[in-house]
Design an enzyme around this catalytic site. Structure first.
Site, PDB file in Angstrom:
ATOM      1  CG  HIS A 121      -1.850   1.160   1.295  1.00 23.37           C
ATOM      2  ND1 HIS A 121      -2.140   1.761   2.501  1.00 23.37           N
ATOM      3  CD2 HIS A 121      -2.503   1.849   0.349  1.00 23.37           C
ATOM      4  CE1 HIS A 121      -2.936   2.793   2.269  1.00 23.37           C
ATOM      5  NE2 HIS A 121      -3.187   2.864   0.967  1.00 23.37           N
ATOM      6  CB  CYS A 145       0.307   2.024   8.017  1.00 23.58           C
ATOM      7  SG  CYS A 145       1.991   2.137   8.615  1.00 23.58           S
ATOM      8  CG  HIS A 146      -2.951   3.174   5.675  1.00 21.69           C
ATOM      9  ND1 HIS A 146      -1.613   3.152   5.382  1.00 21.69           N
ATOM     10  CD2 HIS A 146      -3.263   4.463   5.958  1.00 21.69           C
ATOM     11  CE1 HIS A 146      -1.116   4.378   5.452  1.00 21.69           C
ATOM     12  NE2 HIS A 146      -2.105   5.194   5.810  1.00 21.69           N
ATOM     13  N   GLY A 147      -4.291  -0.919   7.941  1.00 14.01           N
ATOM     14  CA  GLY A 147      -5.115  -2.097   8.135  1.00 14.01           C
ATOM     15  C   GLY A 147      -5.201  -3.050   6.964  1.00 14.01           C
TER      16      GLY A 147
END
Lengths: 181, 256, 422
Positions: A121, A145-147
């Site tokens: 990502h 960080c963003h799952g």
């Protein structure tokens, strides 16, 4: 205007044009050739390239253990997978995957999973290498960080990451040693 | 007007004088010139000499002199195969860094490692050599006046001191060393190295080989420089001729 | 810059920009190629173009070297060797940069010699000349500082000797030197700031070069005859005439430059540069780069420390005064029989000083350096003003386009008659 004079004039003019174009083109070629060494000087230098491959001794890694090594200044995850983890990775309907890839495409020997540990990502390092880390919904790796959730084959299953964790080029130089890069 | 002409003659002579300053250094003896294959516009290194020179370095020089800017990977540039270079590296022991317990450890060398140094630091090197520091050899031919000629002359220049010459203890007399008293004892003696290619290891042969090798170590880019330079010069010459014709064409109609 | 109506452009993008910011027309007026140029410029006038190229080479190679260079006392020497050995084409970029400095100075010295011979500094071009001398000063500073960066023996001891010059200044000398060093000797802080300045100064040079060229455009270049163009028949547009004429010089310069870079990259170097800096041992014979030798000889010729430093600086600074020291009404030395001979004596004197500077201090070299120094300053302070007064110039042609006036009238001989254009 007399025709012969005109012809001579044209001849001279065209010869001059030819000269100008040749000289201009040669200058451009020269400038282009001169620019390349400078651009190339920004590519990795020989000493950097000499460190581009890393040898890893796998013998101390026990089944179920994960190890992180550095390769080209990046973390590489090495996972000595258990039978359960391998089965889990293989019993998946490929069509349900975001980035369809079978587990056998991602490993050279089923018990050893080797991949670059950088979330596809935005470049964070997923959790899961240390005991006690969050492993995510698919028991593989989880990027805080963003799952993004990765499975036991390092494939993206849930979250914003677009692709699976990449597998670096590596080869087994003997039964217990791999050379990455 | 006469004076003017005189001065115009003095002018180029002075220029020659001035541009020659760089090598007119000191009162050290001038070593004789030798023919080297790497001299001249098309000069290249001879691979067999380089490899023999490397052997001389390893077996004779390396016990005191480091060669810190050369790595095992560079050996492929002097004609060793990758596997040979790997093997040579693996024979060496190099510092491996710090292990998980915080202890320094050693490991076999890899291609990416520099050649190991004989001493951990300069003080250790001095202590082991009676106070004299054996210089690193990576740049030695660039770092001495007369370069390779000097190195060759020095290695073959150990002679008995002239009558009445007072030699300090521990020093040797060398014809070509500035001041003649050198801390390094004559490093070469006949057959001190066993050349695998059957070349007879005379002092002169070994001096030639090691100098060749050291000049490569100081100028690893030399061959590329020479061949690329030739192409560049050809191109620039053609370009300049073109420019000349363009100038003539442009100025044709201007009376001058 | 002339007022008057600005030029109209056909290109709509340029027109759009011009209406809002007249940058294109301003640049053309100050730096542009349309400058009316005397039609009789010879090849000695090509050095301005060569200098621009040299500056470009130095900035370009310098930027790429700075990407790999490590400005610390610990790492500098190793990083330079890494550039030479491991960085792709690093050796070429470094040898270009090192020899580029010599190219730069060779061109600037020819440029100055041309100016002195043809009186290019005379009214109305005094400021043009003064800007040029300022450029020379900054160039020297840049070259000196750059020489320190590889952190070899010559770098270190050159830096030590030159920075110690400042300690000769009364009262503040010691404090000033410590300030320049950022310590109590040339060391890591010195290297750090030198690197910073070495990156900065070339852009200062580029900026002042713009002013220099702008000043040139106001009255146009001087010319070998030293008489101003009297109209269109005496001039040619710079482009294409002089661009093409000087391209040939450009080509020849590149050939010479490439020869040095590829075949004799170390010809002008000193072997001690290849030994890492060692604060405990000074090389037995330290010499500056060739382009500093005449000034270095003047420095050593003066037996007093402060006096030496003053003369050293004065030897370059005196060039600032040249437009005001030369009293002759005639520009070109072609028409100045006496000055012309002193000019060649001066050139020989500078070369002699250069030779003296390369020799170990003392002996015959020192004596010659002292005599040379005396003449060097006498040339500016005595010869230039006095010869201007007493000399009877030759007859000067009426115009650039008809330089040959009937022989009987002017008393021209074949040998002294000025060449016309080219």
């Amino acid at each position: 205007m007399s025709s012969t004079v005109g012809k001579d004039h044209d001849k001279e003019a065209s010869r001059r044009d030819f000269l100008f174009i040749t000289a201009g083109a040669a200058s451009l070629v020269g400038a282009g050739m001169a620019v390349w060494p400078f651009i190339n000087s920004m590519n990795p230098a020989k000493d950097t390239l000499a460190l581009a491959s890393t040898e890893v001794d796998l013998s101390p890694i026990e089944e179920g253990q994960r190890l992180t090594v550095m390769w080209r200044k990046k973390p590489v995850f090495i996972d000595h997978r258990t039978k359960d983890q391998i089965d889990q990775a293989r019993n998946v309907e490929l069509s349900t995957l975001k980035d369809p890839q079978s587990d056998s495409e991602r490993v050279q020997r089923p018990e050893w999973l080797v991949m670059v540990g950088i979330c596809t990502h935005l470049g964070c390092i997923p959790k899961g290498q240390r005991t006690g880390d969050q492993l995510g919904e698919y028991k593989g790796w989880f990027c805080p960080c963003h799952g993004s959730h990765y499975d036991t084959s390092g494939r993206i299953r849930k979250g914003p990451a677009p692709t699976n964790l990449p597998v670096p080029p590596y080869k087994f130089t003997n039964e217990t040693t791999i050379q990455i890069g | 007007m006469k004076l003017n002409y005189y001065l115009k003659i003095i002018f180029p002579i002075s220029i020659i004088l001035v541009t020659n300053f760089a090598f007119a250094a000191g009162d050290a003896p001038v070593p004789p010139k030798r023919q080297w294959s790497f001299n001249g516009m098309f000069g290249t290194f001879e691979r067999d000499k380089l490899q023999r020179g490397f052997k001389v370095y390893q077996e004779v020089c390396a016990s005191c002199h480091s060669l810190k800017y050369i790595n095992f990977r560079n050996l492929t540039e002097i004609g060793f195969t990758n596997d040979e270079a790997k093997f040579i590296a693996s024979q060496a022991t190099v510092p491996g860094g710090i292990d998980d317990e915080g202890e320094a450890f050693e490991r076999p060398g890899r291609l990416s490692d520099p050649l190991p140094r004989p001493f951990p630091n300069d003080n250790a090197a001095r202590a082991a050599n009676g106070g004299a520091l054996p210089p690193d050899l990576s740049l030695i031919t660039k770092n001495r006046n007369y370069g390779p000629n000097y190195i060759f002359a020095l290695l073959t220049g150990y002679v008995d001191p002239p009558d009445g010459y007072e030699l300090s203890p521990g020093m040797s007399y060398n014809e070509w060393y500035p001041g003649h008293q050198i801390a390094m004892a004559s490093p070469l003696s006949d057959e001190i190295v066993d050349y695998p290619d059957g070349t007879k290891a005379t002092i002169s042969q070994m001096a030639e080989d090691i100098t060749h090798f050291l000049h490569w170590a100081a100028n690893p880019e030399l061959e590329e420089r020479h061949s690329l330079g030739f192409q560049v010069l050809i191109f620039l010459t053609l370009l300049t001729v073109l420019f000349w014709f363009v100038k003539r064409a442009v100025w044709r109609k201007i009376d001058h | 810059m002339a007022g008057g109506p600005r030029r109209q452009y056909n290109n709509p993008i340029i027109r759009w920009i011009e209406y809002r910011l007249p940058i294109v027309s301003t640049m053309e007026a100050t730096l542009g190629r349309d400058m009316p140029t005397p039609r009789n410029l010879n090849y000695w006038w090509s050095m301005g173009m060569i200098l621009t190229v040299a500056l470009a080479i130095q900035i370009l190679t310098g930027i790429f070297l700075a990407m790999h260079y490590v400005p610390t006392a610990e790492g500098a020497f190793d990083s330079v060797e890494r550039i030479m050995r491991d960085v792709n084409n690093g050796w070429m970029i470094r040898y270009m940069h090192a020899n580029g400095a010599s190219l730069f100075f060779a061109a600037v010295y020819i440029h100055i010699m041309r100016g002195l011979y043809y009186g290019s500094y005379k009214a109305p071009r005094e400021l043009l000349w003064i800007l040029g001398v300022l450029l020379l000063f900054i160039m020297m500073a840049t070259a000196f500082i750059g020489y320190v960066l590889p952190w070899g023996q010559m770098s270190f001891w050159g830096a030590t000797v030159i920075t110690n010059l400042f300690s000769a200044i009364p009262l503040i000398g010691e404090t000033l030197t410590t300030w320049i060093w950022g310590g109590f000797a040339v060391d890591n802080p010195t290297l750090n700031r030198f690197f910073s300045l070495h990156y900065l100064l070339p852009f200062v040079i580029a900026g002042i070069t713009v002013l220099h060229i702008w000043a040139l455009h106001v009255h146009g270049p001087s010319n070998p005859l030293g008489i101003s163009p009297k109209g269109k028949h005496d001039t040619l547009p710079y482009h294409p005439y002089y661009t093409t004429k000087y391209l040939t010089v450009f080509g020849i310069t590149l050939i010479i430059f490439a020869f040095f870079v590829f075949y004799e990259p170390l010809y002008l170097n000193h072997p001690d540069s290849f030994k890492p800096a060692d604060p405990l041992s000074t090389p037995s014979h330290i010499v500056p780069e060739w382009y500093f030798l005449p000034f270095y000889a003047i420095l050593r010729a003066i037996p007093d420390k402060l006096g030496g430093v003053i003369m050293f600086i004065a030897s370059v600074a005196i060039l600032f005064l040249v437009p005001f020291l030369d009293t002759s009404k005639v520009r070109s030395a072609r028409f100045r029989p006496i000055y012309k001979q002193f000019y060649w004596i001066f050139i020989a004197d500078v070369l002699l000083l250069g030779w003296c500077g390369s020799q170990p201090a003392g002996g015959i070299a020192l004596l010659l350096a002292r005599l040379g120094t005396v003449y060097y300053f006498a040339h500016f302070l005595l010869v230039m003003p006095l010869v201007g007064w007493f000399e009877k110039p030759r007859a000067i042609p009426e115009g650039i386009s008809k330089p040959v006036i009937p022989k009987e009238r002017a008393g021209f001989t074949a040998e002294t008659s000025p060449e016309a254009a080219e």
